[in-house]
Design a protein around this motif. Structure first.
Motif, PDB file in Angstrom:
ATOM      1  N   THR A  18       0.741  -1.204   0.019  1.00 20.46           N
ATOM      2  CA  THR A  18      -0.133  -0.169  -0.053  1.00 20.46           C
ATOM      3  C   THR A  18       0.907   1.106   0.056  1.00 20.46           C
ATOM      4  N   PRO A  19       0.798   2.183  -0.955  1.00 20.75           N
ATOM      5  CA  PRO A  19       1.537   3.374  -1.132  1.00 20.75           C
ATOM      6  C   PRO A  19       0.948   4.301  -0.006  1.00 20.75           C
ATOM      7  N   GLY A  20       1.777   5.301   0.317  1.00 20.30           N
ATOM      8  CA  GLY A  20       1.735   6.287   1.393  1.00 20.30           C
ATOM      9  C   GLY A  20       1.802   5.917   2.748  1.00 20.30           C
ATOM     10  N   LEU A  21       1.333   6.759   3.407  1.00 20.47           N
ATOM     11  CA  LEU A  21       1.361   6.590   5.099  1.00 20.47           C
ATOM     12  C   LEU A  21       0.383   5.735   5.731  1.00 20.47           C
ATOM     13  N   ARG A  22       0.699   4.838   6.383  1.00 19.62           N
ATOM     14  CA  ARG A  22      -0.465   4.088   6.991  1.00 19.62           C
ATOM     15  C   ARG A  22       0.051   3.860   8.641  1.00 19.62           C
ATOM     16  N   ALA A  23      -0.773   4.438   9.552  1.00 18.88           N
ATOM     17  CA  ALA A  23       0.038   4.318  10.893  1.00 18.88           C
ATOM     18  C   ALA A  23      -1.141   4.257  11.989  1.00 18.88           C
ATOM     19  N   ARG A  24      -0.774   3.551  13.006  1.00 18.97           N
ATOM     20  CA  ARG A  24      -1.617   3.633  14.140  1.00 18.97           C
ATOM     21  C   ARG A  24      -0.375   4.187  15.291  1.00 18.97           C
ATOM     22  N   VAL A  25      -0.424   5.188  15.889  1.00 22.42           N
ATOM     23  CA  VAL A  25       0.481   5.807  16.694  1.00 22.42           C
ATOM     24  C   VAL A  25       0.053   5.870  18.086  1.00 22.42           C
ATOM     25  N   VAL A  26       0.549   4.972  18.829  1.00 27.14           N
ATOM     26  CA  VAL A  26       0.085   4.971  20.303  1.00 27.14           C
ATOM     27  C   VAL A  26       1.664   5.460  21.093  1.00 27.14           C
ATOM     28  N   ALA A  27       1.717   6.376  21.719  1.00 27.68           N
ATOM     29  CA  ALA A  27       2.997   7.063  22.345  1.00 27.68           C
ATOM     30  C   ALA A  27       2.619   7.872  23.489  1.00 27.68           C
ATOM     31  N   ASP A  28       3.533   7.893  24.365  1.00 26.16           N
ATOM     32  CA  ASP A  28       3.630   8.297  25.666  1.00 26.16           C
ATOM     33  C   ASP A  28       4.530   9.647  25.839  1.00 26.16           C
ATOM     34  N   ARG A  29       3.861  10.706  26.379  1.00 28.03           N
ATOM     35  CA  ARG A  29       4.804  11.649  26.873  1.00 28.03           C
ATOM     36  C   ARG A  29       4.470  12.069  28.381  1.00 28.03           C
ATOM     37  N   GLY A  30       5.069  11.469  29.464  1.00 22.71           N
ATOM     38  CA  GLY A  30       4.876  11.554  30.825  1.00 22.71           C
ATOM     39  C   GLY A  30       3.451  10.759  30.950  1.00 22.71           C
ATOM     40  N   LEU A  31       2.472  11.482  31.347  1.00 21.09           N
ATOM     41  CA  LEU A  31       1.159  10.885  31.672  1.00 21.09           C
ATOM     42  C   LEU A  31       0.215  11.203  30.519  1.00 21.09           C
ATOM     43  N   PHE A  32       0.606  11.706  29.596  1.00 16.89           N
ATOM     44  CA  PHE A  32      -0.096  12.067  28.278  1.00 16.89           C
ATOM     45  C   PHE A  32       0.073  10.920  27.465  1.00 16.89           C
ATOM     46  N   VAL A  33      -1.048  10.221  26.867  1.00 15.08           N
ATOM     47  CA  VAL A  33      -1.054   9.068  25.795  1.00 15.08           C
ATOM     48  C   VAL A  33      -1.705   9.592  24.518  1.00 15.08           C
ATOM     49  N   LEU A  34      -1.004   9.535  23.470  1.00 15.73           N
ATOM     50  CA  LEU A  34      -1.601   9.728  22.271  1.00 15.73           C
ATOM     51  C   LEU A  34      -2.001   8.420  21.607  1.00 15.73           C
ATOM     52  N   ALA A  64       8.323  10.949  12.675  1.00 16.44           N
ATOM     53  CA  ALA A  64       9.610  11.228  12.184  1.00 16.44           C
ATOM     54  C   ALA A  64      10.652  10.135  12.763  1.00 16.44           C
ATOM     55  N   GLY A  65      10.341   9.330  13.553  1.00 17.48           N
ATOM     56  CA  GLY A  65      11.076   8.799  14.553  1.00 17.48           C
ATOM     57  C   GLY A  65      11.704   9.036  15.723  1.00 17.48           C
ATOM     58  N   LEU A  66      11.406  10.296  16.001  1.00 13.16           N
ATOM     59  CA  LEU A  66      12.196  11.170  17.297  1.00 13.16           C
ATOM     60  C   LEU A  66      11.428  10.448  18.526  1.00 13.16           C
ATOM     61  N   LEU A  67      10.364   9.857  18.470  1.00 10.84           N
ATOM     62  CA  LEU A  67       9.682   9.223  19.731  1.00 10.84           C
ATOM     63  C   LEU A  67       9.344   7.993  19.272  1.00 10.84           C
ATOM     64  N   PRO A  68       9.963   6.846  19.772  1.00 14.77           N
ATOM     65  CA  PRO A  68       9.288   5.435  19.505  1.00 14.77           C
ATOM     66  C   PRO A  68       7.915   5.110  19.936  1.00 14.77           C
ATOM     67  N   LEU A  69       7.367   4.284  19.134  1.00 15.72           N
ATOM     68  CA  LEU A  69       5.824   4.097  19.677  1.00 15.72           C
ATOM     69  C   LEU A  69       5.878   2.949  20.896  1.00 15.72           C
ATOM     70  N   ARG A  70       4.611   3.165  21.553  1.00  9.68           N
ATOM     71  CA  ARG A  70       4.654   2.344  22.659  1.00  9.68           C
ATOM     72  C   ARG A  70       4.007   0.988  22.237  1.00  9.68           C
ATOM     73  N   ALA A  71       2.915   1.267  21.127  1.00 10.10           N
ATOM     74  CA  ALA A  71       2.141   0.300  20.576  1.00 10.10           C
ATOM     75  C   ALA A  71       1.777   0.804  18.926  1.00 10.10           C
ATOM     76  N   GLY A  72       1.194   0.067  18.258  1.00  6.91           N
ATOM     77  CA  GLY A  72       0.816   0.528  16.992  1.00  6.91           C
ATOM     78  C   GLY A  72       1.874   0.187  15.852  1.00  6.91           C
ATOM     79  N   HIS A  73       1.935   0.986  15.002  1.00 10.50           N
ATOM     80  CA  HIS A  73       2.934   0.679  13.878  1.00 10.50           C
ATOM     81  C   HIS A  73       2.929   2.126  12.764  1.00 10.50           C
ATOM     82  N   VAL A  74       3.952   2.132  12.369  1.00 11.82           N
ATOM     83  CA  VAL A  74       4.312   3.254  11.195  1.00 11.82           C
ATOM     84  C   VAL A  74       4.789   2.541  10.020  1.00 11.82           C
ATOM     85  N   THR A  75       3.996   2.778   8.695  1.00 12.20           N
ATOM     86  CA  THR A  75       4.443   1.968   7.690  1.00 12.20           C
ATOM     87  C   THR A  75       4.390   3.128   6.606  1.00 12.20           C
ATOM     88  N   LEU A  76       5.484   3.188   5.650  1.00 12.39           N
ATOM     89  CA  LEU A  76       5.555   4.034   4.449  1.00 12.39           C
ATOM     90  C   LEU A  76       5.751   3.379   3.317  1.00 12.39           C
TER      91      LEU A  76
END
Length: 263
Positions: A18-34, A64-76
């Protein structure tokens, strides 16, 4: 780097075509969850909007890869860039991702030409002569012919933003991330650059994600809006559709719409 997730160089594993970006981004910054799902096709421009603290910058950092995921995936374009379950993480320098910051972050000790040529040279994707030729071509394309020998300190805000964009595009990214690209500009310069970006971004063929607070910038630049609130997507669609039926009070206020539900 997240514990237990060593950096891995080179291209990611190809899992799909699949071309383009496909992502599920689960990431933490302190107590904040995305927790955000996002898909962007090649040549499509998606604007991400949300109140302060909604997770917009966290999303860009994760893509961008500056913050690794806790869960999910990033596919380009089928390449897996981040997948914690598979213990796969492609370092930022090995991703075909361009990132343009709000404050430009140009190298002050380099000329404009060398700033733009830096990416291809660092990746050993071009000779010095070819990288400089590509830099000059991007300067011409973005309305800055002859600016190659100048230093960043001599540039206006609009000129510096164009150079930062050219530096990102010179690496031939498949994903382009823009963090508030027009926020620091005066009204006239902002309008001019907005028009230039609208013409330039789809033509690159990259999937483009623009983070902005400004609904006019978003509506002008983007094919589709994604609204983040409290780390989650609360709305997605064109500016026209969201204004007709705003799903949250924030969206209604953002787009100047009636917040009352339609009947």
């Amino acid at each position: 780097m997240a514990p237990g997730r060593p950096g891995r160089g080179g291209a990611g594993h190809v899992s799909e075509t699949t071309p383009g970006l496909r992502a599920r981004v689960v990431a933490d910054r302190g107590l904040f969850v995305l927790d955000v799902e996002l898909a962007v096709a090649p040549g499509e421009v998606v604007a991400v909007l949300g109140p302060n603290g909604a997770g917009k910058s966290t999303l860009l950092a994760a893509l961008a890869g500056l913050l690794p995921l806790r869960a999910g995936h990033v596919t380009l374009d089928g390449d897996v860039l981040d997948d914690p379950v598979a213990d796969r993480f492609v370092e930022p320098r090995h991703r075909r991702v361009g990132l343009v910051f709000q404050d430009y972050l140009l190298f002050r000790h380099l000329s404009v030409r060398d700033n733009i040529a830096f990416g291809p040279r660092a990746r050993r994707a071009a000779s010095r002569r070819a990288a400089h030729a590509a830099a000059d071509a991007w300067l011409d394309r973005l309305g800055l012919p002859g600016f190659g020998p100048r230093r960043p300190a001599t540039l206006s805000g609009g000129q510096a933003q164009r150079v930062a964009l050219a530096r990102a595009l010179a690496t031939d990214p498949r994903l382009l991330l823009l963090d508030e690209p027009l926020a620091a500009l005066d009204a006239t310069t902002r309008a001019d650059l907005r028009a230039d970006l609208r013409a330039t971004l789809p033509a690159t063929g990259a999937a483009v994600v623009v983070v902005t607070h400004d609904p006019t910038d978003a509506a002008t630049l983007a094919d589709r809006l994604v609204i983040l609130e409290h780390g989650c997507v609360t709305a997605e669609g064109t500016a026209t559709d969201l204004a007709k039926d705003p799903p949250t009070p924030y969206v209604a206020k953002l787009l100047g719409a009636d917040p009352s539900p339609t009947t």
